[in-house]
Structures are given as structure tokens and as C-alpha cells.
Write a protein that holds these residues in place. Structure first.
Motif, PDB file in Angstrom:
ATOM      1  N   UNK A   1      46.405  47.514  42.887  1.00  0.00           N
ATOM      2  CA  UNK A   1      46.137  48.479  43.948  1.00  0.00           C
ATOM      3  C   UNK A   1      44.962  49.391  43.592  1.00  0.00           C
ATOM      4  N   UNK A   2      43.963  49.430  44.473  1.00  0.00           N
ATOM      5  CA  UNK A   2      42.828  50.374  44.377  1.00  0.00           C
ATOM      6  C   UNK A   2      42.025  50.226  43.090  1.00  0.00           C
ATOM      7  N   UNK A   3      41.964  49.035  42.534  1.00  0.00           N
ATOM      8  CA  UNK A   3      41.267  48.834  41.267  1.00  0.00           C
ATOM      9  C   UNK A   3      39.776  48.575  41.502  1.00  0.00           C
ATOM     10  N   UNK A   4      38.965  49.585  41.241  1.00  0.00           N
ATOM     11  CA  UNK A   4      37.522  49.397  41.247  1.00  0.00           C
ATOM     12  C   UNK A   4      37.059  48.827  39.918  1.00  0.00           C
ATOM     13  N   UNK A   5      35.749  48.732  39.742  1.00  0.00           N
ATOM     14  CA  UNK A   5      35.198  48.127  38.521  1.00  0.00           C
ATOM     15  C   UNK A   5      35.170  49.141  37.383  1.00  0.00           C
ATOM     16  N   UNK A   6      36.354  49.616  37.009  1.00  0.00           N
ATOM     17  CA  UNK A   6      36.472  50.613  35.948  1.00  0.00           C
ATOM     18  C   UNK A   6      36.991  50.008  34.645  1.00  0.00           C
ATOM     19  N   UNK A   7      37.048  48.677  34.569  1.00  0.00           N
ATOM     20  CA  UNK A   7      37.507  48.019  33.351  1.00  0.00           C
ATOM     21  C   UNK A   7      36.329  47.283  32.703  1.00  0.00           C
ATOM     22  N   UNK A   8      36.424  47.097  31.405  1.00  0.00           N
ATOM     23  CA  UNK A   8      35.415  46.288  30.709  1.00  0.00           C
ATOM     24  C   UNK A   8      35.570  44.841  31.154  1.00  0.00           C
ATOM     25  N   UNK A   9      34.458  44.102  31.264  1.00  0.00           N
ATOM     26  CA  UNK A   9      33.096  44.402  30.792  1.00  0.00           C
ATOM     27  C   UNK A   9      32.160  44.908  31.885  1.00  0.00           C
ATOM     28  N   UNK A  10      32.680  45.462  32.972  1.00  0.00           N
ATOM     29  CA  UNK A  10      31.804  45.928  34.040  1.00  0.00           C
ATOM     30  C   UNK A  10      31.025  47.171  33.600  1.00  0.00           C
ATOM     31  N   UNK A  11      29.900  47.410  34.268  1.00  0.00           N
ATOM     32  CA  UNK A  11      28.957  48.456  33.864  1.00  0.00           C
ATOM     33  C   UNK A  11      29.632  49.812  33.733  1.00  0.00           C
ATOM     34  N   UNK A  12      30.497  50.153  34.691  1.00  0.00           N
ATOM     35  CA  UNK A  12      31.187  51.443  34.665  1.00  0.00           C
ATOM     36  C   UNK A  12      32.565  51.371  34.015  1.00  0.00           C
ATOM     37  N   UNK A  13      32.804  50.293  33.273  1.00  0.00           N
ATOM     38  CA  UNK A  13      34.115  50.091  32.676  1.00  0.00           C
ATOM     39  C   UNK A  13      34.414  51.077  31.564  1.00  0.00           C
ATOM     40  N   UNK A  14      35.538  51.770  31.688  1.00  0.00           N
ATOM     41  CA  UNK A  14      35.979  52.715  30.656  1.00  0.00           C
ATOM     42  C   UNK A  14      37.387  52.367  30.184  1.00  0.00           C
ATOM     43  N   UNK A  15      37.924  51.247  30.678  1.00  0.00           N
ATOM     44  CA  UNK A  15      39.287  50.841  30.351  1.00  0.00           C
ATOM     45  C   UNK A  15      39.253  49.483  29.660  1.00  0.00           C
ATOM     46  N   UNK A  16      39.936  49.389  28.502  1.00  0.00           N
ATOM     47  CA  UNK A  16      40.134  48.107  27.827  1.00  0.00           C
ATOM     48  C   UNK A  16      41.405  47.489  28.394  1.00  0.00           C
ATOM     49  N   UNK A  17      41.245  46.575  29.323  1.00  0.00           N
ATOM     50  CA  UNK A  17      42.374  46.008  30.040  1.00  0.00           C
ATOM     51  C   UNK A  17      43.112  44.964  29.203  1.00  0.00           C
ATOM     52  N   UNK A  18      44.440  45.110  29.108  1.00  0.00           N
ATOM     53  CA  UNK A  18      45.267  44.091  28.458  1.00  0.00           C
ATOM     54  C   UNK A  18      45.217  42.788  29.252  1.00  0.00           C
ATOM     55  N   UNK A  19      45.272  42.913  30.572  1.00  0.00           N
ATOM     56  CA  UNK A  19      45.226  41.725  31.411  1.00  0.00           C
ATOM     57  C   UNK A  19      43.924  40.968  31.227  1.00  0.00           C
ATOM     58  N   UNK A  20      42.814  41.693  31.151  1.00  0.00           N
ATOM     59  CA  UNK A  20      41.515  41.032  31.011  1.00  0.00           C
ATOM     60  C   UNK A  20      41.431  40.214  29.730  1.00  0.00           C
ATOM     61  N   UNK A  21      42.174  40.632  28.697  1.00  0.00           N
ATOM     62  CA  UNK A  21      42.139  39.906  27.433  1.00  0.00           C
ATOM     63  C   UNK A  21      42.838  38.557  27.513  1.00  0.00           C
ATOM     64  N   UNK A  22      43.599  38.333  28.584  1.00  0.00           N
ATOM     65  CA  UNK A  22      44.228  37.023  28.772  1.00  0.00           C
ATOM     66  C   UNK A  22      43.209  35.967  29.213  1.00  0.00           C
ATOM     67  N   UNK A  23      42.042  36.427  29.652  1.00  0.00           N
ATOM     68  CA  UNK A  23      41.028  35.519  30.154  1.00  0.00           C
ATOM     69  C   UNK A  23      40.012  35.257  29.038  1.00  0.00           C
ATOM     70  N   UNK A  24      40.205  34.159  28.319  1.00  0.00           N
ATOM     71  CA  UNK A  24      39.394  33.877  27.140  1.00  0.00           C
ATOM     72  C   UNK A  24      38.279  32.888  27.404  1.00  0.00           C
ATOM     73  N   UNK A  25      38.292  31.786  26.652  1.00  0.00           N
ATOM     74  CA  UNK A  25      37.215  30.801  26.725  1.00  0.00           C
ATOM     75  C   UNK A  25      37.178  30.072  28.066  1.00  0.00           C
ATOM     76  N   UNK A  26      38.249  30.119  28.815  1.00  0.00           N
ATOM     77  CA  UNK A  26      38.302  29.400  30.099  1.00  0.00           C
ATOM     78  C   UNK A  26      38.055  30.333  31.290  1.00  0.00           C
ATOM     79  N   UNK A  27      37.473  31.451  31.021  1.00  0.00           N
ATOM     80  CA  UNK A  27      37.343  32.482  32.055  1.00  0.00           C
ATOM     81  C   UNK A  27      36.219  32.209  33.042  1.00  0.00           C
TER      82      UNK A  27
END
Length: 631
Positions: free
Chosen positions: A278-304
């Protein structure tokens, strides 16, 4: 002079009081930027009409006076609310939003704490509701001099509150002295000064209108339109013809059948888990304005598969969901059966079901708000869960999603499944349950609270997936992580979502993974591309045309049409068209046309060479996509 003098005195009191209240409302509205801070001639015309109607009610019958008083009090309060909404959310009170309120009161109340924060920016605005009621009630129940004295009190507040214009302040002080003198004379029974003031006021306004008609001056006082009738009057957008059709066609997008890519069928039989935070803008890494290290994003590895610019073409949960599942445009955030912007029927889920998939929708928010359940039912899910269906078992808010793991697993069994998961804590007013753990973003700002809520929701959903993997084999699962729409915090004057088409509201993260895929960087994409991509990867045929294509295709045109969920007249309040790195935006709240160019991941404002053509181009897109009411 007697009775007629009292009526004229009431006219002077109501006119002077409402004019000052309008000044205060405009000063409040100007906290977000407005057409003008001072009343215009058109404003004075409307207010003199209001005063005359109020006096006519007093003259006709007490019941007529009560009726006019009630109507004007309610309307005055709506004008005050309109200013609040405009400053805080950049939406306006009109016939549509009034009806929406009655369709989704509970949802709107979620934003009330934010709404009244604006009063701290302009404290005199707190008095406007009380002043509005009393300025109309006093002429009915009190002596005429009392009404005049109260109008003088309102004027005094106006002098103290609006003092950034020397000439305006001088005029207000002079009027205050005059009004106080008239009130004192009236208290002694001498109504002649009030009668003369009323007559002179009408003559001056009449003379100014005659001057405007004959001379047609260009100053703001004569040309600025009044916002007073906007709540009830139509504010329709009309399409003009006479443009270069060949040029126009290059800026039109149209639905197409889904094409297959070179990876078609590479994930055949895979389940799908679609997470739209809900309401998730580009505030997670690796986006330019990312300030959040997302646990979910780390699930996306070599097959991303990673999209650098992924868009929700309407920053509203209901509308973006509708567009995801239909492949077409719509603008029916309150799920009205008779909506002029209903959109097309959903066929994508039926294609999955025909291929043997169990389809599930799990949301920790209230699916009864705005009749959201109607849309979900129309989409055709096998199983739908909202907040009322989630047991607590000692857990709160989004944490209750963990209690649904067993039920989801039981419904799926051994079949391939499609699960759409969405949370609630990251929607305004934003909620952080474990404040001891999720408090990395410091300060009392709404953005800090939002970012902490995102980190908590990210943790909750990541843990949900971990627990689900203990119940189901997820080794052959397409996992997608995105946002239903973004969230803004004052950029370009807009906050939250639904009300604009600025990148902060429309650009969201996008990641997709499956063990059979190789990594892929995608330059651009939108929610329209979700199901065409799923069908392509699964090797499922779906003959429903739509505005999206598979992200497996290497070449796709960068053309997107955006629109707000909020309306102005017969169209969205904001709409824009992006082609390559150019963005054309029409903000109908202020009748402004903008052009932006993307330079190093930043949108830079550029001059608009042909505003008329831009308006026609955007209007034609509205027409083709069914987003303008023409009759």
C-alpha cells in the motif's frame, strides 16, 4: 425608515462579514498557492447576491429566513472545508466529492487527523466555521446593530490575520472604522448611516461591473474567477478540434492483443504471488531516492527482473487494481454501478482459472470501504479476505496476515495458485505497531512515520512468505513486489495520493523473480504489463486486448497516459502523457499546462510551446480511454 432600514442594515452586516470570511478562506487556501489572495469583482457579485437573498428571506417570512440561513451556513462551511482539503490534499469540494463522502465516510475519516493539521499553519481559520454560522444567524434573531458589530469583529480578525498587503490592510482598517461607527449609530436607533453604506455599496459594485463590461480591464480584480460557485456549478472540460491529426496520432496509446516473447512458457505451471504494498513509492533501494533496505527486495537475487521506471497510471488503490485486472482505463474509485468511468470487464483472472489456478486476494485493509468488495467480486477471485476476515490471536494491524498462512495453504492444496497480497499500515494515517523496533527514521514528520511503517510492513510480508513456504512448495513461484501506487509529501504542492500525476505518486518499485529466469533490467513498465507478462511466462493464451505487453519483449514503446482519481468537472483533476523522456501535464485545479524533460533521473520544467495543442492531445486521450464525461 424603520423596517426597511433594518433590512438594509442586515444587508451591510452580511455583505461585510461574508466578504471578510472569504478573505480569510482565500488566505487559508493561499497556504498551498491560489489564484488570488484577495476577493475579486466576481466574488463581490456573488456575496452581494447572498446578502440580498438573506435579506429577502427576512422580509418574506421567518420560515424563509430560517431556510436561507441554513442553506448559507452549510454552504459557507463547505467553502471552509474546500480550503482545508485544497491545502492538505489538493482536492476540491464539488458535487462528486460530496457524493463520494456518503459512499466512503469511514475511509475519508482516516485522513481527518491530517486534514486539520493545516489549521496550525493559519490559526484564524479555526474561527471561520463559528463566524460563518453567526453572521447569518444574528440578523434573524438579534438587533441590527449587533449584526453590524459582529461583522466589525470579523473584520478586525481579518485585519490582524491578513497584513501582507499594505493597500489591502489600509482598506480593511478604514472599513473597520466605518463599520464600527455605523454599528454604534445603529445602537442608538440611527439607521441612516447603515442605509447609506448599503446603497453606496450596491452602486459601487454596479459601477464596477459596468466598467468591466465597457473597458474590459486586464487586472486580477476584474479577471479572476470566483471559486464560490464551484461546489455546485459545472466545471466541464471541452475538446477543441482543428489540430494536426498526423502529429496527434503519435501521442495516442491504444489496446492491443498480448504478444509472446522469447521467454514465453519458460515458467509454465508456476504459481504467482503478487505483492502490492500500500502506497509504496520508490523509497527502497536500489532506487535513486531509496532510504530503506527492503527485506523483500533481498529475495530477488540473480533471477531478478528489475524495472527502473515502473508506473501506476492512476495513484489510487481501487483504480489501479481495476486497471491491473482489466488491462484498460477506468476511474471508478468508489465502485459505483452507474459510474461514467466504469471501465472494461475483468477477464485476466478467468483466464488463470480456466488454466486450473486457484485465485486468492488477501488484504489487511477494510474491503468494504468504497464498496471495494464489489470490484474484487467482479474480478472473479475464488477467495477474498479483508480485515474483518483476519483473526487477531493477539496480533494487530498487518501482523494479522500471519494468521492467514494456514488458511491460504488449505485453500491452495496442491494446485497452482495466484495470490494477490496487500497490506494497510502504510496507508495514511500510517501506523507503526512495534515502535521500539521500527523507529529508524527520526522526527515527527508524516514522511518519517510513513517510512517506519514501510519498514515494518516490509518485515511483516517477508515473514508471511517465510511461513507460507513452510506450508507450500514455493520453488516454482513467480514472485512480484511492487506498490499499488506511490505517496507524495508536498512535492509540486501535492501530498498523499489519488489527487495528482506527479512521479512521487505514480512511480513505484517493480521486481519479479523465478528460478527459470535470467536477470533482466527493464527501462520502463506499468501495472498494465503485469498480466501480459504472467501469461507470457506461463504460456497461457488470453485474447483480451489491453494497454500492456509482456516485459519479456525487448522493445516496447515508452508511452503512458496518467490520470488522478480525483475529479474536476467532467474529467480527472490532473492528467498527463509521457512519451520517451517528455511529460505533458494538465493541472485543471489551476488550469495550468506543464512540460517536463527527464534529465539524470530528475524531471526538469521546460517551456510549453503550444498549450492549445497539448490540451487537445491530452483531451483526445481522455476521450479514447473513456475518462471524460461527454453527455
Amino acid at each position: 425608515m424603520g423596517l426597511s432600514g433594518q433590512f438594509v442594515t442586515s444587508f451591510v452586516a452580511v455583505f461585510a462579514g461574508t466578504a471578510t470570511l472569504l478573505l480569510l478562506n482565500k488566505a487559508l487556501r493561499a497556504k498551498r498557492g491560489a489564484l488570488s489572495k484577495t476577493p475579486s469583482l466576481e466574488d463581490l457579485n456573488w456575496l452581494s447576491g447572498v446578502a440580498l437573498i438573506q435579506v429577502a428571506g427576512l422580509w418574506l417570512h421567518p420560515y424563509a429566513a430560517v431556510l436561507t440561513t441554513t442553506v448559507f451556513c452549510v454552504y459557507g462551511l463547505l467553502i471552509w472545508l474546500d480550503a482545508l482539503l485544497f491545502v492538505q490534499y489538493r482536492i476540491e469540494v464539488n458535487r462528486e466529492t460530496i457524493m463520494w463522502f456518503f459512499k466512503g465516510t469511514k475511509g475519508l475519516l482516516k485522513g481527518v487527523p491530517h486534514l486539520f493539521e493545516v489549521l496550525s499553519k493559519f490559526r484564524p481559520a479555526v474561527l471561520i466555521p463559528l463566524f460563518t454560522v453567526l453572521i447569518f444567524i444574528l440578523p434573524v434573531f438579534a438587533s441590527s446593530w449587533v449584526s453590524l458589530l459582529f461583522a466589525a469583529i470579523i473584520l478586525l480578525v481579518g485585519v490582524l490575520a491578513v497584513n501582507d498587503n499594505r493597500w489591502l490592510t489600509s482598506g480593511l482598517i478604514a472599513t473597520l472604522i466605518l463599520l464600527t461607527t455605523i454599528a454604534w449609530q445603529a445602537s442608538t436607533g440611527d439607521l441612516l448611516p447603515a442605509t447609506l453604506a448599503g446603497g453606496i455599496s450596491v452602486i459601487i459594485i454596479g459601477a464596477l461591473n459596468l466598467y468591466k463590461f465597457v473597458v474590459r480591464p486586464g487586472s486580477a480584480f476584474f479577471t479572476t474567477p470566483s471559486l464560490l460557485p464551484n461546489i455546485l456549478l459545472s466545471d466541464d472540460f471541452t475538446l477543441d478540434g482543428g489540430t494536426d491529426e498526423e502529429r496527434l496520432q503519435r501521442f495516442m496509446t491504444r489496446p492491443q492483443l498480448i504478444q509472446s516473447s522469447q521467454v514465453s512458457g519458460s515458467c509454465q505451471g508456476a504459481s504467482i504471488i503478487l505483492i502490492t504494498m500500500e502506497s509504496l513509492g520508490c523509497y527502497i533501494h536500489p532506487y535513486t531516492n531509496g532510504v530503506i533496505e527492503s527485506r523483500l527486495a533481498k529475495r530477488f537475487g540473480d533471477n531478478r527482473w528489475f524495472s527502473r521506471r515502473h508506473y501506476s497510471l492512476c495513484p489510487n488503490t481501487t483504480v489501479s487494481t481495476n486497471q491491473m485486472y482489466t488491462g484498460g482505463y477506468s476511474n471508478n474509485p468508489y465502485n459505483k454501478e452507474d459510474s461514467a468511468y466504469y471501465g472494461s470487464e475483468a477477464q485476466y483472472i478467468n483466464s488463470l482459472r480456466e488454466a486450473g489456478y486457484i485465485t486468492l486476494f488477501l488484504d489487511s485493509a477494510n474491503t468494504n470501504l468504497y464498496d471495494y468488495w464489489k470490484l474484487l467480486k467482479r474480478i472473479g477471485f475464488d477467495h477474498i479476505w479483508g480485515t474483518a476476515d483476519l483473526p487477531a490471536n493477539g496480533l494487530r494491524a498487518d501482523y494479522r496476515l500471519w494468521n492467514m498462512v494456514d488458511e491460504v495453504a488449505d485453500k491452495v492444496g496442491t494446485k497452482p495458485f495466484f495470490l494477490h497480497l496487500i497490506n494497510d499500515q502504510t496507508h495514511m494515517p500510517y501506523e507503526v505497531v512495534d515502535t521500539q523496533r521500527f523507529n529508524r527514521h527520526k522526527g515527527n514528520s508524516q514522511k518519517a512515520l510513513y517510512l517506519n511503517a514501510v519498514e515494518e510492513a516490509d518485515y511483516i510480508i517477508d515473514e508471511f512468505l517465510t511461513r507460507l513456504s513452510e506450508k507450500l512448495d514455493l520453488s516454482n513461484t513467480i514472485l512480484v513486489f511492487t506498490g499499488d501506487h506511490g505517496e507524495s509529501f508536498g512535492e509540486y504542492g501535492y501530498s498523499f495520493h489519488s489527487n495528482s500525476v506527479i512521479p512521487e505518486q505514480t512511480q513505484v518499485p517493480f521486481m519479479l523473480t523465478h528460478p527459470a529466469l535470467s536477470s533482466k533490467d527493464i527501462e520502463h513498465s506499468s501495472h498494465f504489463d503485469l498480466f501480459p507478462t504472467f501469461f507470457d511466462l506461463l504460456g497461457i493464451t488470453c485474447n483480451a486486448p489491453g494497454y500492456g505487453q509482456s516485459l519479456g519483449l525487448d522493445s516496447r514503446p515508452l508511452q503512458y497516459f496518467f490520470h488522478s482519481a480525483t475529479l474536476k468537472g467532467n474529467t480527472p483533476a490532473n492528467f498527463s502523457f509521457m512519451q520517451n523522456n517528455e511529460l505533458y501535464w494538465f493541472d485543471r485545479l489551476f488550469n495550468q499546462v506543464y512540460r517536463f524533460t527527464l534529465v539524470q533521473d530528475k524531471w526538469v520544467s521546460m517551456p510549453v510551446e503550444d498549450k492549445a495543442w497539448v490540451e487537445v492531445m491530452l483531451g483526445k486521450n481522455l476521450l479514447e480511454k473513456g475518462l471524460i464525461k461527454t453527455g
